[in-house]
Design an enzyme around this catalytic site. Structure first.
Site, mmCIF file in Angstrom:
data_model
loop_
_atom_site.group_PDB
_atom_site.id
_atom_site.type_symbol
_atom_site.label_atom_id
_atom_site.label_comp_id
_atom_site.label_asym_id
_atom_site.label_seq_id
_atom_site.Cartn_x
_atom_site.Cartn_y
_atom_site.Cartn_z
ATOM 1 N N CYS A 131 0.818 -1.215 0.000
ATOM 2 C CA CYS A 131 0.000 0.000 0.000
ATOM 3 C C CYS A 131 0.850 1.262 0.000
ATOM 4 O O CYS A 131 0.322 2.364 -0.143
ATOM 5 C CB CYS A 131 -0.940 0.005 1.205
ATOM 6 S SG CYS A 131 -1.700 -1.593 1.481
ATOM 7 N N HIS A 165 -9.257 3.624 -1.496
ATOM 8 C CA HIS A 165 -7.877 3.177 -1.352
ATOM 9 C C HIS A 165 -7.468 2.250 -2.495
ATOM 10 O O HIS A 165 -7.342 1.049 -2.313
ATOM 11 C CB HIS A 165 -7.738 2.484 0.010
ATOM 12 C CG HIS A 165 -6.359 2.035 0.370
ATOM 13 N ND1 HIS A 165 -5.206 2.617 -0.133
ATOM 14 C CD2 HIS A 165 -5.933 1.040 1.200
ATOM 15 C CE1 HIS A 165 -4.138 1.996 0.373
ATOM 16 N NE2 HIS A 165 -4.554 1.045 1.176
ATOM 17 N N CYS A 214 -12.992 -0.042 7.962
ATOM 18 C CA CYS A 214 -12.055 -0.450 6.898
ATOM 19 C C CYS A 214 -12.169 0.470 5.692
ATOM 20 O O CYS A 214 -13.267 0.902 5.334
ATOM 21 C CB CYS A 214 -12.376 -1.863 6.420
ATOM 22 S SG CYS A 214 -12.484 -3.093 7.727
ATOM 23 N N SER A 215 -11.036 0.719 5.021
ATOM 24 C CA SER A 215 -11.085 1.420 3.745
ATOM 25 C C SER A 215 -11.677 0.457 2.712
ATOM 26 O O SER A 215 -11.578 -0.749 2.861
ATOM 27 C CB SER A 215 -9.681 1.874 3.339
ATOM 28 O OG SER A 215 -8.789 0.781 3.333
#
Ligand SMILES: [Zn+2]
Lengths: 385, 134
Positions: free
Chosen positions: A85, A334, A208-209
């Site tokens: 990420c 994301h 959560c994304s």
């Protein structure tokens, strides 16, 4: 070392973009950035692309060549950077180094990920490749599970509450409402976060994304070139990067992101700034708990106090240090490889005074913080007007 | 995980074989080739660690990866072994509501997942509350 300016930025809409292919995403963000900068293809010395897992999300490797080709930029050298990420943040750093060193006058830094063409189970499995495969993932661990364990330990050590975690989501959703390219442009309440589907206790779905398609792009240039093309350059004055254990269980104190601490110290020192000088920050909030350990590691507040700091509104727009005005990973979305670049785009908007309804008044110094895995990599950049 | 990658670690999966560094006197699990604190001064030798320790933190997985769907909800934890190293493991023979930080646990040999992505069924160590305390 040359001063490095951001002279153009571009970003796609983030979300489930079924009619966009991987290269459509990058080309759209790249073209927007190139037009914003007012440069021509012949000015570009090199291309750096953050991408976590084209190979597994869309069965496409050799991303850098694909992108240069489809953007009509052959024969410019193009390089893909992968750090889970944090791929985008590391791509930014490669671009900064290329310009700072004098190797190139103008470079393109992009990030892209196409994640929604496959099932959620497959995405879960791909994201956990950022963890230790043999001693974490293989045993049934997931990414939300790793952050769930950090959250529970943070609650145990510091008295952080479930409600304080939810406040991160509430704030970031509120910010995303004013970001036209964000994935989730709606409010959530603390209650709604607590009552949403449990994913990895204590984290629910709204901690959560999301799974996101998207791309972002910035154009970096030397100060001299910036003067040629741009009236309002933003300078990247600090750049830090650090590593820590890939497995969470090997981390000395799992509630502290030592990679964040080390990367931010490098960046603060290089820029000659302190945490108190930062007017606006994009912090890696892949989960609500991640924003808390992020703001603690960046020294916006003391270790362990992130929950209270957030609850008191210090990280909201109008607060002491507005965090994730874009909506963050949580609500802007994301697309993993794009995230680190998109963070720079948001800070550039803020420092140029172009952030619309989410503008932080008089923002002059901004910071971006991008994390890979459960904290095995961190990249921090400091930007100034 | 592919079979060769699995079998390479069989010894450490079935028993807790780690390494002990003679220089800093710390234990590491899984085995490493270099002591992360001593580096070139590493003096590593194989050591069989006791399969007992306590839960440092845990989560309950409700959304599982492929191959684990039929086990949900299940407890995953980081366990600190009595001899130092920490590891990630599933906690079994324990009701979800009974899991807690500080809970003592012991190693037990179990099936890891129903059928791996590549066919074979994998076995390894999980942890459970000690029998004596039940
Ligand atoms: Zn040693």
């Amino acid at each position: 070392m040359n001063r490095v300016a951001v002279i153009g930025v571009g970003v796609t809409k983030f979300g489930e973009l079924w009619d966009y292919s991987f290269s459509d995403l990058f080309v759209e963000a790249g073209s927007a950035a190139i037009i914003d900068a007012g440069i021509d293809g012949k000015d570009i010395g090199s291309i750096y692309v953050g991408n976590m897992s084209g190979g597994r999300f869309v069965n496409q490797e050799h991303i850098a060549s694909l992108i240069a080709d489809h953007a009509g930029l052959n024969p410019v050298p193009a390089t893909r950077i992968e750090a889970a990420c944090a791929s985008g943040g590391l791509a930014v750093r490669q671009g900064v180094m290329a310009v700072a060193s004098g190797m190139h006058d103008v470079v393109v830094v992009g990030g892209a990920e196409k994640m929604t063409d496959i099932t959620t189970e497959k995405v879960t499995q791909i994201l956990v490749t950022a963890a230790d495969q043999e001693w974490e993932a293989f045993l049934g661990m997931t990414f939300p599970g790793l952050y769930g364990m950090i959250a529970r330990r943070h609650m145990h050590e510091f008295g952080t509450t479930r409600e304080q975690l939810a406040e991160v989501a509430v704030k970031n959703h509120a910010n995303a409402k004013n970001n036209p390219t964000a994935q989730f442009r709606f409010d959530v309440s603390v209650e709604k976060v607590l009552n949403s589907t449990m994913v990895a206790d204590p984290l629910t779905l709204l901690d959560c994304s999301p799974i996101t398609d998207g791309a972002a792009c910035i154009i970096l240039a030397t100060e001299e070139k910036a003067g040629e093309f741009c009236d309002s350059p933003i300078y990247i004055t600090g750049a830090g990067q650090s590593t820590s254990t890939i497995a969470l269980h090997d981390r000395l104190q799992m509630t502290v992101s030592d990679a964040t601490i080390n990367a931010s110290k490098m960046a603060y020192k290089m820029a000659g700034k302190t945490p108190g000088d930062i007017d606006v920050a994009e912090v890696h909030d892949c989960f609500t708990i991640a924003e808390l350990i992020g703001i603690e590691g960046l020294d916006f507040c003391d270790i362990g106090s992130g929950g209270r700091f957030t609850e008191e509104g210090c990280t909201a727009i109008g607060g002491e240090i507005p965090v994730n005005t874009s909506g963050g990973l949580k609500a802007k979305g994301h697309p993993v490889g794009a995230t680190g670049v998109a963070q720079v785009v948001e800070i550039a908007y803020q420092l140029r005074g172009e952030a619309g309804k989410r503008q932080v008044d008089g923002a002059e110094v901004g910071l971006t913080h991008n994390v890979g895995g459960s904290g095995g990599t961190a990249a921090v950049h400091i930007l100034e007007r | 995980m592919g079979a060769p990658r699995f079998w390479r670690n069989t010894k450490s999966r079935y028993n807790l074989y780690g390494v002990r560094c003679g220089t800093c006197e710390k234990n590491y699990f899984p085995p490493r080739k270099i002591c992360p604190s001593c580096r070139r001064a590493s003096k590593l030798e194989s050591v069989k660690l006791k399969a007992s320790g306590e839960v440092v933190t845990y989560t309950i997985i409700h959304s599982a990866p492929e191959g684990f769907e039929n086990q949900t909800p299940y407890i995953m934890a980081i366990v600190k072994l009595s001899e130092g190293p920490m590891l990630t493991t599933q906690i079994v023979d324990c009701e979800i509501e009974d899991a807690s930080i500080g809970m003592p646990v012991e190693g037990v040999f179990r099936k890891i997942n129903e059928s791996g992505r590549d066919g074979p069924i994998y076995y390894g160590m999980k942890f459970r509350p000690p029998r004596s305390s039940n």
